[in-house]
Design a protein around this motif. Structure first.
Motif, PDB file in Angstrom:
ATOM      1  N   PRO A   1       0.815  -1.213   0.000  1.00 19.83           N
ATOM      2  CA  PRO A   1       0.000   0.000   0.000  1.00 19.83           C
ATOM      3  C   PRO A   1       0.852   1.269   0.000  1.00 19.83           C
ATOM      4  O   PRO A   1       2.016   1.255   0.410  1.00 19.83           O
ATOM      5  CB  PRO A   1      -0.818  -0.114   1.288  1.00 19.83           C
ATOM      6  N   MET A   2       0.245   2.337  -0.460  1.00 19.29           N
ATOM      7  CA  MET A   2       0.992   3.571  -0.669  1.00 19.29           C
ATOM      8  C   MET A   2       0.780   4.540   0.502  1.00 19.29           C
ATOM      9  O   MET A   2      -0.366   4.733   0.923  1.00 19.29           O
ATOM     10  CB  MET A   2       0.419   4.197  -1.947  1.00 19.29           C
ATOM     11  N   PRO A   3       1.840   5.141   0.998  1.00 15.91           N
ATOM     12  CA  PRO A   3       1.664   6.116   2.089  1.00 15.91           C
ATOM     13  C   PRO A   3       0.712   7.230   1.643  1.00 15.91           C
ATOM     14  O   PRO A   3       0.750   7.659   0.495  1.00 15.91           O
ATOM     15  CB  PRO A   3       3.080   6.676   2.300  1.00 15.91           C
TER      16      PRO A   3
ATOM     17  N   CYS B   1      -3.156   4.695   2.675  1.00 19.13           N
ATOM     18  CA  CYS B   1      -3.519   3.576   3.538  1.00 19.13           C
ATOM     19  C   CYS B   1      -2.722   3.705   4.833  1.00 19.13           C
ATOM     20  O   CYS B   1      -1.516   3.978   4.799  1.00 19.13           O
ATOM     21  CB  CYS B   1      -3.156   2.290   2.788  1.00 19.13           C
TER      22      CYS B   1
ATOM     23  N   ALA C   1       0.495   1.666   5.438  1.00 15.03           N
ATOM     24  CA  ALA C   1       1.652   1.844   4.540  1.00 15.03           C
ATOM     25  C   ALA C   1       2.871   2.291   5.335  1.00 15.03           C
ATOM     26  O   ALA C   1       2.746   2.989   6.342  1.00 15.03           O
ATOM     27  CB  ALA C   1       1.309   2.868   3.466  1.00 15.03           C
TER      28      ALA C   1
ATOM     29  N   TRP D   1       9.038   2.890   1.387  1.00 18.45           N
ATOM     30  CA  TRP D   1       8.922   3.558   0.083  1.00 18.45           C
ATOM     31  C   TRP D   1      10.160   4.410  -0.198  1.00 18.45           C
ATOM     32  O   TRP D   1      10.647   4.465  -1.321  1.00 18.45           O
ATOM     33  CB  TRP D   1       7.623   4.395   0.008  1.00 18.45           C
TER      34      TRP D   1
END
Ligand code: UTP
Length: 476
Positions: free
Chosen positions: A72-74, A77, A80, A85
């Protein structure tokens, strides 16, 4: 009788040469050349498995489907991990600085829905200058070359139907500033259309009804064209894949590349959460421990509408046709070395104009022919450590598919403008927009000025005289 005609006769496809005796020597050669490229054993196997048994060759949805895992992307979500990343970005940047990454565009499609006369990549898409899709990608690749200090070679797959026009377009535009020896064109394979009895359809007396073998044909075309060998010789092991119709794509995304490398993945993919259950995108799933993309039409409604405890779609990972390939996987699948050979073919039932044995032309009003296509995402079940990362749709995906309506030039232009507005605001510029983020005028930011929000801020701050953002402004 020539060998090739005998071969066709023996396999029940002798009608392909029905008009042979009326052809000129040049036409005879042409037709024989086309015929020689077709593997009649492959066609006959496909006719038995796909048309007679109606299914997809050696791939079917038999086991139980589960949603595929994704990173999941900061900001999107709570679970995340921003640290992860950042680490991926660093890893990808380091890889780019060593020159091991190539860009790869599949541009062999026929673009029938857009209805534009010419290769789709030559279609003008930007809000002010109407730069072509190819120019947008070229500038993004040139930007990456400058940022990381190493050239990013660009492989472009065409088909014989648009190859010459594509190359001529690059030549007449001086390769958009790229070094021409770093841009490699090659053509994909063609497959004949057949009728319901498996007979090859003729487009003309001397022409087989041929069409490109799908974006999945990219894998074998990369091998057959010698591109994979060339990559190996140049020290390229990582291939950033995108399609010709999506100008928003980050052609060279260090974070994505970094995740791919950190996980020693054979094939990585980007997902966006589906906007609604019926959205027509393939969905990343898992079956028997393998990742795969299930086409929207094949995902049972009970699954496509199912929600989890948080009320989110359970099968939400929409595929947007952005991948990173490990060169070795392409080499394996593209040479047909994998168990069960390469990628499976899918069947498309289409209207195919044809000429019959009596020389009568037919323009069918309803589907009469079958075309065979491979899909690139069918490589996924063969991949070790497949990685799927989330991305923001508005920063990576706005394809031009249709002349009007959804996924058209208009929606794509608007999505580009909204992105420019977001970047401007993030740099502290005040700019009006409607609720959807669309400004009341068109302006444009060249990828050579900036290709991300952060780089826009940097480039903007460095400008000694800041221009007014108004109608027609182009930042280059
Ligand atoms: P699409 O599935 O949108 O097909 O291709 P298309 O042929 O471009 O358009 P329609 O369906 O006729 O309207 C998605 C991407 O895959 C490439 C296209 O060029 C586009 O980048 N593609 C598709 C190929 O390179 N070869 C193919 O045989 C099919």
């Amino acid at each position: 009788m020539t060998d090739i005609r005998k071969y066709y006769e023996e396999r029940g496809q002798g009608h392909v040469f029905a008009h042979y005796h009326h052809l000129t020597d040049h036409q005879k050669k042409e037709l024989e050349g086309q015929a020689a490229q077709i593997d009649l054993d492959e066609i006959s196997a496909l006719v038995s498995t796909l048309i007679r048994a109606s299914g997809t060759a050696h791939s079917s949805l038999t086991g139980e489907l589960a949603p595929a895992d994704y990173i999941p992307m900061p900001g999107h979500c709570e679970t995340a991990d921003p640290g992860l990343w950042k680490e991926a970005t660093k890893r990808g940047e380091a890889a780019l600085r060593t020159g091991r990454v190539a860009a790869f565009t599949v541009a062999g499609g026929q673009g029938t829905r857009l209805g534009f006369d010419g290769p789709k990549g030559t279609y003008g898409v930007t809000p002010v200058l109407k730069k072509s899709l190819f120019q947008v990608f070229a500038e993004k690749i040139l930007a990456a070359t400058r940022i990381y200090g190493r050239p990013v070679p660009w492989y472009i797959m065409t088909s014989i139907l648009n190859h010459e026009d594509t190359v001529a377009f690059f030549e007449s535009n001086d390769f958009f500033g790229l070094s021409r020896d770093r841009v490699h064109f090659f053509t994909q394979g063609l497959m004949p259309a057949v009728d319901a009895d498996g007979k090859i359809l003729m487009a003309d007396r001397d022409q087989i009804a041929l069409s490109p073998d799908g974006h999945g044909g990219a894998l074998r075309a990369l091998v057959r064209s010698g591109s994979i060998r060339q990559m190996e010789a140049d020290g390229i092991d990582t291939i950033s894949y995108f399609q010709v119709d999506n100008p928003l794509v980050r052609c060279i995304d260090p974070t994505f590349i970094g995740f791919h490398l950190m996980n020693q993945s054979d094939l990585s993919s980007k997902m966006v959460p589906k906007a609604y259950p019926e959205e027509k995108v393939g969905v990343f799933c898992q079956q028997d421990g393998k990742a795969l993309v299930v086409e929207y039409s094949d995902l049972p409604e009970s699954l496509s509408t199912e929600r989890d405890e948080a009320g989110e779609l359970r099968f939400r990972s929409g595929s947007i046709a952005i991948h990173v390939f490990n060169r070795e996987l392409v080499s394996r699948l593209g040479s047909g070395n994998e168990e069960g050979a390469g990628l499976p073919f899918h069947l498309a039932h289409k209207k195919v104009p044809f000429i019959d044995e009596a020389g009568v032309r037919h323009e069918p009003g309803s589907p009469n022919g079958y075309k065979f296509e491979m899909f690139v995402f069918d490589a996924l079940p063969f991949a070790r450590n497949p990685v799927i990362i989330e991305t923001a749709r508005e920063d990576d995906f706005s394809p031009v598919k249709n002349a009007e309506g959804i996924d058209s030039a208009q929606t794509c232009r608007d999505d580009q403008l909204r992105q420019f507005v977001r970047w401007a605001r993030a740099a502290g510029i005040e700019i009006q927009s409607d609720e959807s983020g669309l400004p009341p005028f068109a302006f444009e930011i060249s990828p050579l000025f900036a290709d991300t929000a952060a780089r826009f801020r940097h480039a903007w701050d460095a400008l000694p005289h800041k221009p007014q953002l108004t109608e027609g402004l182009v930042l280059v």
